[in-house]
Design an enzyme around this catalytic site. Structure first.
Site, PDB file in Angstrom:
ATOM      1  CB  ALA A 164      -0.907   0.005   1.222  1.00 49.75           C
ATOM      2  CE  LYS A 165       2.778   7.177  -3.916  1.00 50.72           C
ATOM      3  NZ  LYS A 165       4.220   6.969  -3.754  1.00 50.72           N
ATOM      4  CB  ALA A 166       0.230   3.508   3.850  1.00 47.34           C
TER       5      ALA A 166
END
Length: 311
Positions: A164-166
């Site tokens: 995830a590009k969190a």
């Protein structure tokens, strides 16, 4: 007489927030916004480039798909579908009259409640776009950058969901980036918790040795879309790419090292930890891949016209 804005909030233009276009200065959220306090959210970074046919967004579908994947991993139910997000990204370029620029979609939790458990907080979505040049500088693209291996490790895969590009991932990136720049370097490089090369604060990393391109296994690193692009372009140019564990000293003795990313594009690395990489100049393979990449994003390579979406 126009005045150059001094902050990101003091600009003319339009921002898409929860399905509505708001004047730039009115796109605000409350101080008790959940994501502001606890860091659960995800985002994307896209670029639009000037092409002979007009402003075109590079790999729009792939970025939107990754945004939805990130939201799914983090348990965030998207209130808009993919078509709405794609259209918002296109409209953000047009409404802000950009020939090219950077696009930032953001998924975040609102101020409906406070407390670590986000149950009851609504999911909100924002899209903004603005003019932005080379992330690591035009000089960095041309001459290469100096990099320091950070004292901070990249997340373990069971600490942070690395696919995830969190939003919260980037605290780790900020610490590494600040450390490197305080010591006079252009950028940082992070190792994983086992001590092997992971990625930059916002970039994937590759090295070249004896004509073969190597990259770290994608475990604690983000599956970058520019990275995927590099794979295709390298194969077309006849280069082999090998994914394996890489030690920091392999970077020191590499023939070439480079970063890839939407912001960084393809940036040569000419020094790591005060060790010159190769000749100390951007290498021939890096230069060839740069040339092929910029031909694609500027609409000069018809083989990959499907990577561009007109705004």
């Amino acid at each position: 007489m126009s005045i150059t804005p001094t902050t990101m909030e003091d600009r003319d233009g339009w921002i898409w927030l929860d399905g509505q276009w708001l004047p730039w200065r009115e796109a605000r959220v409350h101080a008790l916004t959940h994501t502001l306090h606890y860091g659960l959210g995800c985002f994307e970074g896209l670029r639009a480039y000037a092409t002979p046919r007009g402003a075109a967004i590079f790999r729009l579908d792939d970025h939107v798909e990754r945004l939805f994947e990130s939201a799914h991993i983090l348990g965030l139910d998207m209130p808009f579908d993919r078509d709405a997000l794609r259209q918002a990204c296109r409209d953000a370029i047009r409404r802000n009259a950009l020939a090219g620029g950077y696009i930032r979609p953001l998924v975040f939790l609102g101020a409906e409640k406070v407390g670590v458990d986000p149950l009851g907080a609504a999911v909100h979505v924002m899209v903004a776009a603005w003019a932005w040049g080379a992330y690591l500088g035009d000089n960095g693209l041309e001459r290469g950058i100096r990099v320091k291996v950070a004292s901070f490790a990249r997340h373990h895969v069971n600490v942070q969901m690395c696919r995830a590009k969190a939003v919260s991932t980037y605290t780790n990136s900020i610490l590494a980036c600040r450390e490197a720049r305080q010591e006079g370097y252009d950028e940082a490089l992070l190792l994983d918790t086992d001590g092997f090369v992971a990625e930059g604060p916002g970039e994937n990393v590759f090295l070249v040795k004896r004509g073969v391109i190597y990259e770290p296994e994608i475990t604690s690193a983000l599956d970058g879309i520019t990275r995927r692009t590099l794979h295709t372009l390298a194969r077309e140019a006849g280069y082999e790419i090998v994914a394996r564990r890489i030690t920091r000293d392999e970077l020191y003795i590499a023939d070439e090292v480079f970063f890839t990313g939407t912001a960084a594009e393809i940036t040569p690395v000419v020094e790591v930890d005060r060790r010159r990489v190769g000749s100390g100049q951007p290498g021939a393979i890096t230069r060839e891949l740069q040339r092929r990449f910029f031909a694609c994003v500027r609409g000069e390579d018809e083989r990959h016209a499907d990577w561009l979406t007109l705004a």
